[in-house]
Design an enzyme around this catalytic site. Structure first.
Site, PDB file in Angstrom:
ATOM      1  NE  ARG A 145      -2.004  -1.420   3.513  1.00 34.22           N
ATOM      2  CZ  ARG A 145      -2.422  -1.712   4.808  1.00 34.22           C
ATOM      3  NH1 ARG A 145      -3.794  -1.602   4.999  1.00 34.22           N
ATOM      4  NH2 ARG A 145      -1.475  -2.003   5.335  1.00 34.22           N
ATOM      5  CE  LYS A 174       5.122 -18.460  11.858  1.00 31.73           C
ATOM      6  NZ  LYS A 174       6.160 -17.927  12.873  1.00 31.73           N
ATOM      7  CG  ASP A 180       7.623 -24.691   8.648  1.00 31.60           C
ATOM      8  OD1 ASP A 180       8.789 -24.254   8.857  1.00 31.60           O
ATOM      9  OD2 ASP A 180       6.800 -24.915   9.123  1.00 31.60           O
ATOM     10  CG  HIS A 181      11.882 -20.255   8.549  1.00 38.20           C
ATOM     11  ND1 HIS A 181      11.151 -19.774   9.301  1.00 38.20           N
ATOM     12  CD2 HIS A 181      13.147 -20.183   9.337  1.00 38.20           C
ATOM     13  CE1 HIS A 181      11.684 -19.678  10.647  1.00 38.20           C
ATOM     14  NE2 HIS A 181      12.798 -19.883  10.731  1.00 38.20           N
ATOM     15  CE  LYS A 192      15.840 -23.064  10.798  1.00 36.17           C
ATOM     16  NZ  LYS A 192      16.868 -21.963  10.971  1.00 36.17           N
ATOM     17  CD  GLU A 201      13.297 -18.032  18.835  1.00 37.20           C
ATOM     18  OE1 GLU A 201      13.699 -17.238  18.168  1.00 37.20           O
ATOM     19  OE2 GLU A 201      12.126 -18.523  19.040  1.00 37.20           O
ATOM     20  CG  ASP A 227       6.003 -17.549  16.864  1.00 42.66           C
ATOM     21  OD1 ASP A 227       5.683 -17.225  15.783  1.00 42.66           O
ATOM     22  OD2 ASP A 227       7.234 -17.623  17.610  1.00 42.66           O
ATOM     23  CG  HIS A 232       8.969 -23.316  12.342  1.00 47.43           C
ATOM     24  ND1 HIS A 232       8.589 -23.098  11.073  1.00 47.43           N
ATOM     25  CD2 HIS A 232       8.861 -22.036  12.861  1.00 47.43           C
ATOM     26  CE1 HIS A 232       8.452 -21.645  11.177  1.00 47.43           C
ATOM     27  NE2 HIS A 232       8.726 -21.230  12.202  1.00 47.43           N
ATOM     28  CE  LYS A 277       9.668 -15.948  20.674  1.00 42.93           C
ATOM     29  NZ  LYS A 277      10.474 -16.050  19.269  1.00 42.93           N
TER      30      LYS A 277
HETATM   31  C1  BG6 Z   1       9.669 -17.717  13.329  1.00 42.26           C
HETATM   32  C2  BG6 Z   1       8.974 -17.364  14.519  1.00 42.26           C
HETATM   33  O1  BG6 Z   1       8.829 -18.305  12.533  1.00 42.26           O
HETATM   34  O2  BG6 Z   1      10.858 -18.286  13.713  1.00 42.26           O
HETATM   35  C3  BG6 Z   1       9.928 -16.455  15.557  1.00 42.26           C
HETATM   36  O3  BG6 Z   1       7.756 -16.611  14.214  1.00 42.26           O
HETATM   37  C4  BG6 Z   1      10.996 -17.098  15.753  1.00 42.26           C
HETATM   38  O4  BG6 Z   1       9.178 -16.185  16.861  1.00 42.26           O
HETATM   39  C5  BG6 Z   1      11.588 -17.923  14.348  1.00 42.26           C
HETATM   40  O5  BG6 Z   1      11.742 -16.701  16.404  1.00 42.26           O
HETATM   41  C6  BG6 Z   1      12.805 -18.565  14.727  1.00 42.26           C
HETATM   42  O6  BG6 Z   1      13.529 -19.202  13.482  1.00 42.26           O
HETATM   43  P1  BG6 Z   1      14.833 -19.613  13.680  1.00 42.26           P
HETATM   44  O7  BG6 Z   1      15.182 -20.087  12.098  1.00 42.26           O
HETATM   45  O8  BG6 Z   1      16.030 -18.525  14.068  1.00 42.26           O
HETATM   46  O9  BG6 Z   1      14.979 -20.929  14.461  1.00 42.26           O
END
Ligand code: BG6
Length: 505
Positions: free
Chosen positions: A47, A156, A185-186, A190, A224, A243, A248, A348
């Site tokens: 936008r 996501k 889904d990143h 990996k 994390e 999340d 993941h 976290k």
């Molecule tokens: C994201 C979450 O999908 O993945 C975040 O929304 C999280 O909260 C992150 O920090 C973690 O990704 P990675 O690759 O650093 O483990």
């Protein structure tokens, strides 16, 4: 090497954080490594009112995420990349119609000779995915596409619950066929997550043991060290289960638990993943509390530095009941896994950042060497220090038969000459090549939600079961109750091969 067609990548939400932080750096690396087709362009849209030049400045020349690359390369190399980036605003609204966008796509298509192949990357709030899909369909993309191909990548969160995920699938599928939809889904991007498939299905030493006869339990940890930072507003409506867990971690579970696919085609692999996810026994009233723990980090001091508690973070509602820690125990009801507990946790503000899968093997049937430590574990370190670690018993030199655990440790960094792609790089390249193996299919997402949804519902209605844990610790002690017998979570120490806890099986 698969072929990458000529194409245009259109990013919706291009003025946002993901574009500058992840997408453009990933595309830059593909460019640098020579993976982009010669005929390729990126069109950002959102936008916001930006010119091409302003967009290029924001995502390339002034980007903190490309600083090093800019310093390391000739200006002409950077300019050549930046000159493939364009921007078209949507007139202040996603409502459509996308006639202006369509003309810009057409003109880039002609200018670069892109054969009408387009990927649309939706990096916008999910509530407008369906609207965007519809507007694109009205302009002749998706199911209605007649020229070239079109694909839709969606970020996501994919739904907020089972019901919303189903509605979203149904909504988007009105305009795009399932094979045209790429749910990102990143974690699947990996290397170490993909290596789960290779470890299991290309080594004859593991697969025969990969079942209830030899495996005592499976433990998956995603920790994390950071808190929610500036994302409190988003996170408070999401929480650890939505999340990280539903997407993941459930993806990792499916790769650990799936049966061997009949071949390496995307659909064959995804079919087996879905079957594994569908076989997870859902928790019920009797098992909710013995099998789940949730917690929230509390203010604490880490290395002399004061750290805020979750409820003090910006954007977090007063008295919030959103979990920053979730640990779940569950079983998978099929022949392979009957009776093997899976312990999965994510949080976290833990002492360190680590994601690992630990396969705990059963002890030998007949303990010849009493009173000794021999705990066979296969540890797949997803991150950091990506690699695989096997723990096995060796004789301690000297008299008698004292056994101690030794490590066979492989690090990806030992493969010095191999360039390891970052997750977004790999996933973008796959989508550009039409390979959906590392993207989640609609039924996978729904199967994962079907397991997670009742837990969320239960947690919503029973507010009293929230455990505090000081930031920088391994979470609520209550989670130890999930594991029968001795405290069994493997809490990796600073040297990730060691752990603070030893588990007697
Ligand atoms: C994201 C979450 O999908 O993945 C975040 O929304 C999280 O909260 C992150 O920090 C973690 O990704 P990675 O690759 O650093 O483990």
């Amino acid at each position: 090497m698969k072929k990458t067609d000529k194409q245009l990548l259109v990013i919706f939400g291009a003025s946002g954080d993901l574009t500058v932080r992840k997408l453009i750096p990933a595309i830059f690396n593909l460019y640098k490594e020579g993976h982009l087709p010669k005929k390729f362009a990126v069109l950002g849209t959102s936008r916001s009112d930006l010119t091409d030049e302003q967009f290029r400045n924001k995502v390339v020349y002034e980007s903190d995420f490309l600083k090093k690359e800019i310093a390391a390369h000739d200006k002409s190399f950077i300019d050549d990349f930046a000159n493939r980036l364009f921007y078209e605003d949507l007139g202040g609204s996603y409502e459509g119609p996308y006639t202006g966008l369509k003309s810009r796509i057409d003109s880039l298509n002609d200018e670069f000779g892109l054969k009408d192949n387009v990927i649309f990357y939706l990096s916008t709030p999910p509530k407008i995915y369906e609207l965007i899909a519809k507007n694109l369909s009205d302009q002749g993309y998706g199911k209605n596409g007649s020229k070239g191909w079109s694909r839709l990548i969606v970020e996501k969160p994919f739904g907020y619950s089972l019901e919303t995920a189903k509605a979203l699938n149904k909504g988007i599928q009105q305009y795009f066929e399932e094979p045209q939809i790429y749910r990102i889904d990143h974690y699947l991007g990996k290397e170490t997550v993909q290596n789960l498939l290779v470890t299991r299905f290309s080594n004859s030493i593991f697969e025969p043991l990969w079942n209830r006869n030899y495996i005592h339990h499976v433990e998956i940890t995603n920790a994390e060290s950071v808190g929610v930072g500036s994302r409190g507003g988003y996170y408070d409506k999401s929480g650890a289960l939505r999340d990280m867990f539903q997407n993941h971690l459930m993806q990792i579970v499916s790769l650990v638990a799936m049966e061997p696919p009949i071949d390496s085609n995307p659909e064959s692999i995804r079919d087996e993943k879905v079957k594994a996810l569908k076989s997870i026994r859902h928790l019920n009233e009797e098992t909710f509390y013995s099998n789940t723990t949730r917690g929230q980090y509390l203010a604490s001091t880490i290395n002399g530095k004061e750290v805020k508690g979750y409820r003090e973070e910006e954007g977090v509602a007063e008295g919030s009941m959103t979990e920053t820690y979730a640990a779940i125990k569950f079983f998978i009801d099929n022949w392979r896994w009957e009776g093997v507990p899976f312990y999965v946790r994510t949080a976290k503000c833990m002492p360190t950042k680590v994601t690992e899968v630990v396969i705990h093997f059963k002890p030998t049937h007949h303990r010849l060497f009493q009173g000794t430590n021999s705990d066979n574990q296969l540890i797949i370190r997803v991150q950091p220090d990506e690699g695989v670690l096997m723990k096995f018993g060796v004789k301690v030199p000297g008299q008698g038969f004292k056994v101690e655990n030794a490590n066979l440790d492989f690090y990806y960094t030992d493969l010095v000459d191999t360039y390891v792609m970052e997750a977004y790089e790999r996933l973008l390249l796959d989508a550009m090549q039409g390979d959906a193996t590392l993207y989640a299919r609609a039924d996978e997402v729904e199967a994962a939600w079907a397991f997670v949804d009742p837990i969320l519902e239960e947690w919503k209605t029973n507010r009293e079961k929230m455990h505090g844990y000081p930031a920088g610790t391994w979470g609520p002690q209550f989670a130890d109750n999930l594991i029968e017998g001795k405290n069994c979570w493997r809490n990796p120490g600073p040297n990730l091969a060691d752990s603070e806890d030893y588990c007697e099986l």
